[in-house]
Motif scaffolding. Structure first.
Motif, PDB file in Angstrom:
ATOM      1  N   LEU A   1      55.434  33.513  31.252  1.00  0.00           N
ATOM      2  CA  LEU A   1      55.526  34.626  32.187  1.00  0.00           C
ATOM      3  C   LEU A   1      55.884  34.113  33.575  1.00  0.00           C
ATOM      4  O   LEU A   1      55.680  32.946  33.894  1.00  0.00           O
ATOM      5  CB  LEU A   1      54.194  35.379  32.251  1.00  0.00           C
ATOM      6  N   SER A   2      56.380  35.011  34.406  1.00  0.00           N
ATOM      7  CA  SER A   2      56.624  34.676  35.808  1.00  0.00           C
ATOM      8  C   SER A   2      55.817  35.612  36.685  1.00  0.00           C
ATOM      9  O   SER A   2      55.485  36.740  36.288  1.00  0.00           O
ATOM     10  CB  SER A   2      58.107  34.808  36.152  1.00  0.00           C
ATOM     11  N   VAL A   3      55.487  35.139  37.875  1.00  0.00           N
ATOM     12  CA  VAL A   3      54.746  35.978  38.820  1.00  0.00           C
ATOM     13  C   VAL A   3      55.539  37.241  39.137  1.00  0.00           C
ATOM     14  O   VAL A   3      54.979  38.345  39.205  1.00  0.00           O
ATOM     15  CB  VAL A   3      54.430  35.180  40.101  1.00  0.00           C
ATOM     16  N   LYS A   4      56.844  37.099  39.295  1.00  0.00           N
ATOM     17  CA  LYS A   4      57.695  38.248  39.590  1.00  0.00           C
ATOM     18  C   LYS A   4      57.627  39.276  38.470  1.00  0.00           C
ATOM     19  O   LYS A   4      57.544  40.488  38.713  1.00  0.00           O
ATOM     20  CB  LYS A   4      59.134  37.785  39.804  1.00  0.00           C
TER      21      LYS A   4
ATOM     22  N   VAL B   1      36.578  40.031  33.486  1.00  0.00           N
ATOM     23  CA  VAL B   1      37.783  40.107  32.650  1.00  0.00           C
ATOM     24  C   VAL B   1      38.555  38.791  32.695  1.00  0.00           C
ATOM     25  O   VAL B   1      39.013  38.277  31.665  1.00  0.00           O
ATOM     26  CB  VAL B   1      38.683  41.275  33.104  1.00  0.00           C
ATOM     27  N   MET B   2      38.678  38.225  33.887  1.00  0.00           N
ATOM     28  CA  MET B   2      39.510  37.025  34.048  1.00  0.00           C
ATOM     29  C   MET B   2      38.795  35.740  33.643  1.00  0.00           C
ATOM     30  O   MET B   2      39.392  34.664  33.685  1.00  0.00           O
ATOM     31  CB  MET B   2      39.992  36.922  35.503  1.00  0.00           C
ATOM     32  N   ALA B   3      37.531  35.836  33.249  1.00  0.00           N
ATOM     33  CA  ALA B   3      36.781  34.644  32.838  1.00  0.00           C
ATOM     34  C   ALA B   3      36.894  34.377  31.339  1.00  0.00           C
ATOM     35  O   ALA B   3      36.219  33.485  30.817  1.00  0.00           O
ATOM     36  CB  ALA B   3      35.312  34.789  33.218  1.00  0.00           C
ATOM     37  N   GLN B   4      37.760  35.103  30.635  1.00  0.00           N
ATOM     38  CA  GLN B   4      37.914  34.895  29.202  1.00  0.00           C
ATOM     39  C   GLN B   4      38.603  33.556  28.921  1.00  0.00           C
ATOM     40  O   GLN B   4      39.444  33.096  29.707  1.00  0.00           O
ATOM     41  CB  GLN B   4      38.717  36.046  28.603  1.00  0.00           C
ATOM     42  N   PRO B   5      38.241  32.919  27.806  1.00  0.00           N
ATOM     43  CA  PRO B   5      38.724  31.557  27.529  1.00  0.00           C
ATOM     44  C   PRO B   5      40.234  31.402  27.578  1.00  0.00           C
ATOM     45  O   PRO B   5      40.738  30.393  28.096  1.00  0.00           O
ATOM     46  CB  PRO B   5      38.171  31.286  26.123  1.00  0.00           C
ATOM     47  N   HIS B   6      40.979  32.371  27.051  1.00  0.00           N
ATOM     48  CA  HIS B   6      42.432  32.195  27.012  1.00  0.00           C
ATOM     49  C   HIS B   6      43.042  32.234  28.418  1.00  0.00           C
ATOM     50  O   HIS B   6      44.149  31.720  28.637  1.00  0.00           O
ATOM     51  CB  HIS B   6      43.080  33.256  26.117  1.00  0.00           C
TER      52      HIS B   6
ATOM     53  N   LEU C   1      41.273  31.042  31.188  1.00  0.00           N
ATOM     54  CA  LEU C   1      40.771  29.875  31.922  1.00  0.00           C
ATOM     55  C   LEU C   1      41.694  28.678  31.783  1.00  0.00           C
ATOM     56  O   LEU C   1      41.707  27.792  32.648  1.00  0.00           O
ATOM     57  CB  LEU C   1      39.366  29.515  31.433  1.00  0.00           C
ATOM     58  N   THR C   2      42.476  28.641  30.699  1.00  0.00           N
ATOM     59  CA  THR C   2      43.378  27.508  30.475  1.00  0.00           C
ATOM     60  C   THR C   2      44.825  27.820  30.845  1.00  0.00           C
ATOM     61  O   THR C   2      45.701  26.970  30.692  1.00  0.00           O
ATOM     62  CB  THR C   2      43.318  27.077  29.000  1.00  0.00           C
ATOM     63  N   ALA C   3      45.078  29.033  31.314  1.00  0.00           N
ATOM     64  CA  ALA C   3      46.436  29.417  31.690  1.00  0.00           C
ATOM     65  C   ALA C   3      46.764  28.908  33.089  1.00  0.00           C
ATOM     66  O   ALA C   3      45.865  28.609  33.887  1.00  0.00           O
ATOM     67  CB  ALA C   3      46.568  30.935  31.637  1.00  0.00           C
ATOM     68  N   PRO C   4      48.062  28.803  33.435  1.00  0.00           N
ATOM     69  CA  PRO C   4      48.451  28.358  34.779  1.00  0.00           C
ATOM     70  C   PRO C   4      47.836  29.243  35.859  1.00  0.00           C
ATOM     71  O   PRO C   4      47.863  30.471  35.756  1.00  0.00           O
ATOM     72  CB  PRO C   4      49.977  28.478  34.759  1.00  0.00           C
ATOM     73  N   ALA C   5      47.310  28.614  36.901  1.00  0.00           N
ATOM     74  CA  ALA C   5      46.597  29.347  37.951  1.00  0.00           C
ATOM     75  C   ALA C   5      47.444  30.442  38.599  1.00  0.00           C
ATOM     76  O   ALA C   5      46.935  31.550  38.850  1.00  0.00           O
ATOM     77  CB  ALA C   5      46.078  28.367  39.004  1.00  0.00           C
ATOM     78  N   PRO C   6      48.735  30.196  38.917  1.00  0.00           N
ATOM     79  CA  PRO C   6      49.525  31.275  39.540  1.00  0.00           C
ATOM     80  C   PRO C   6      49.685  32.494  38.629  1.00  0.00           C
ATOM     81  O   PRO C   6      49.711  33.622  39.115  1.00  0.00           O
ATOM     82  CB  PRO C   6      50.886  30.605  39.809  1.00  0.00           C
ATOM     83  N   ILE C   7      49.766  32.255  37.311  1.00  0.00           N
ATOM     84  CA  ILE C   7      49.898  33.358  36.358  1.00  0.00           C
ATOM     85  C   ILE C   7      48.603  34.163  36.309  1.00  0.00           C
ATOM     86  O   ILE C   7      48.605  35.403  36.343  1.00  0.00           O
ATOM     87  CB  ILE C   7      50.256  32.826  34.958  1.00  0.00           C
ATOM     88  N   VAL C   8      47.475  33.469  36.252  1.00  0.00           N
ATOM     89  CA  VAL C   8      46.178  34.145  36.223  1.00  0.00           C
ATOM     90  C   VAL C   8      45.969  34.942  37.503  1.00  0.00           C
ATOM     91  O   VAL C   8      45.497  36.093  37.474  1.00  0.00           O
ATOM     92  CB  VAL C   8      45.040  33.128  36.019  1.00  0.00           C
TER      93      VAL C   8
ATOM     94  N   ARG D   1      45.467  38.950  37.723  1.00  0.00           N
ATOM     95  CA  ARG D   1      44.282  39.525  38.361  1.00  0.00           C
ATOM     96  C   ARG D   1      44.684  40.503  39.462  1.00  0.00           C
ATOM     97  O   ARG D   1      44.108  41.597  39.567  1.00  0.00           O
ATOM     98  CB  ARG D   1      43.418  38.406  38.946  1.00  0.00           C
ATOM     99  N   GLU D   2      45.654  40.122  40.276  1.00  0.00           N
ATOM    100  CA  GLU D   2      46.097  40.990  41.367  1.00  0.00           C
ATOM    101  C   GLU D   2      46.665  42.297  40.820  1.00  0.00           C
ATOM    102  O   GLU D   2      46.347  43.388  41.327  1.00  0.00           O
ATOM    103  CB  GLU D   2      47.152  40.279  42.211  1.00  0.00           C
ATOM    104  N   ARG D   3      47.474  42.192  39.769  1.00  0.00           N
ATOM    105  CA  ARG D   3      48.077  43.397  39.191  1.00  0.00           C
ATOM    106  C   ARG D   3      47.014  44.298  38.574  1.00  0.00           C
ATOM    107  O   ARG D   3      47.034  45.524  38.763  1.00  0.00           O
ATOM    108  CB  ARG D   3      49.115  42.997  38.136  1.00  0.00           C
ATOM    109  N   LEU D   4      46.068  43.709  37.859  1.00  0.00           N
ATOM    110  CA  LEU D   4      45.000  44.492  37.247  1.00  0.00           C
ATOM    111  C   LEU D   4      44.134  45.157  38.317  1.00  0.00           C
ATOM    112  O   LEU D   4      43.729  46.316  38.172  1.00  0.00           O
ATOM    113  CB  LEU D   4      44.145  43.586  36.351  1.00  0.00           C
ATOM    114  N   GLY D   5      43.867  44.446  39.410  1.00  0.00           N
ATOM    115  CA  GLY D   5      43.114  45.023  40.512  1.00  0.00           C
ATOM    116  C   GLY D   5      43.816  46.212  41.131  1.00  0.00           C
ATOM    117  O   GLY D   5      43.175  47.208  41.517  1.00  0.00           O
ATOM    118  N   GLU D   6      45.131  46.125  41.246  1.00  0.00           N
ATOM    119  CA  GLU D   6      45.902  47.262  41.766  1.00  0.00           C
ATOM    120  C   GLU D   6      45.705  48.494  40.880  1.00  0.00           C
ATOM    121  O   GLU D   6      45.516  49.614  41.374  1.00  0.00           O
ATOM    122  CB  GLU D   6      47.387  46.900  41.832  1.00  0.00           C
ATOM    123  N   PHE D   7      45.759  48.268  39.577  1.00  0.00           N
ATOM    124  CA  PHE D   7      45.566  49.381  38.647  1.00  0.00           C
ATOM    125  C   PHE D   7      44.157  49.961  38.766  1.00  0.00           C
ATOM    126  O   PHE D   7      43.980  51.185  38.796  1.00  0.00           O
ATOM    127  CB  PHE D   7      45.808  48.927  37.206  1.00  0.00           C
TER     128      PHE D   7
END
Length: 296
Positions: free
Chosen positions: A19-22, A231-236, A238-245, A249-255
């Motif tokens: 995925l990309s941040v954009k 929500v963001m503390a799930q195992p899958h 925690l191992t993902a790239p920090a910018p993607i996470v 999180r930012e997008r989910l917070g907007e929703f």
């Protein structure tokens, strides 16, 4: 417990890394749910599921239950945990189905099966299969509400029930809020009333046997942030790239903040319609729960 057509694994590190941040910043809510495994529970959460089972009464033995729009499995798993019936969850998103099956496996719930499909395109079951069909607010997202309703009733067995928990507006929402929510969910959000949904879910051979109305409470920014943390503390994740996470999180917070504003104008009801109910006659002398008389 199974999921048709896919494994039960969450997104891999490669899937999330791809995925990309954009891209994330333009995702609709359904896609973000798929990548984050956001619970996507019905209004009122597990309490609503338990209450609708109480209102529906003893279900016909031997018949399975169905949730249309099961998403990441919250309600289907809850239904399965409280009954001995086989439960089926239907959703259009294969990634959500994978999450749902994985969650059921982790919690030891083995009487639930997840299949891909949608309520308006034809449910993959014969007529009269289910003792209970439950739809939360998924019908709002469909293009043809009446067509979806007819498909729900098609798979309800005689003396079975169609239970729903539709969201509707108690006061008129600002057009800008409705437009923003429509963009977030990827379909035009209908501005409906309770009477609209009661009429929609009515059927010539069905009786409305129970109805309970609820309204929403506003949430603080702190509570939304705390929920995001979980929500963001799930195992899958925690191992993902920090910018993607961070972007997810930012997008989910907007929703969450948008939906909280929208729900401040809204309410929901639990509606239970029974097919071929043997006593459909209305009560003439209505009653209400009495308070205990004062001790004299």
């Amino acid at each position: 417990m199974s999921v048709t057509g896919s494994t039960i694994l969450p997104p891999s590190a490669d899937e999330l890394s791809g995925l990309s941040v954009k891209e994330i910043r333009t995702m609709d809510f359904s896609r973000v749910v798929g990548y984050t495994n956001e619970p996507n529970m019905p209004s009122g959460g597990a309490a609503t599921v338990r209450r609708l089972l109480q209102l529906a009464g003893p279900l016909r033995p031997g018949l399975p239950l169905l949730e249309v729009g099961s998403n990441t499995g919250y309600t289907s798993i809850e239904l399965a945990s409280w009954t001995q019936h086989q439960v089926y969850g239907i959703d259009v998103n294969p990634l959500s189905n994978r999450f749902a099956a994985a969650k059921a496996a982790r919690t030891g719930i083995d009487n639930v099966t997840f299949k891909q499909g949608d309520g308006m395109g034809g449910l993959p079951f014969p007529d009269g299969t289910f003792g209970l069909v439950f739809v939360s607010n998924v019908t709002s997202f469909m293009d043809d509400h009446a067509k979806a309703r007819d498909e729900y009733y098609r798979v309800v067995a005689p003396l079975g029930v169609l239970a729903s928990a539709p969201i509707y507006y108690r006061t008129t929402p600002p057009a800008a809020v409705v437009d923003a929510v429509s963009s977030a969910i990827g379909v035009t959000l209908p501005v409906t009333s309770l009477e609209y949904w009661k009429d929609l879910f009515s059927h010539p051979d069905a009786t409305l046997i129970a109805e309970e109305a609820y309204q929403y409470e506003r949430q603080t920014d702190e509570r939304i942030a705390s929920y995001l943390d979980r929500v963001m503390a799930q195992p899958h994740l925690l191992t993902a790239p920090a910018p993607i996470v961070a972007a997810l999180r930012e997008r989910l917070g907007e929703f969450y903040r948008l939906f909280d504003e929208n729900l401040s104008y809204a309410g929901y009801s639990i509606l239970v319609n029974r097919l071929h109910h043997p006593n459909p006659e209305p009560v003439l002398h209505t009653t209400r729960l009495a308070t205990a008389p004062a001790v004299r």
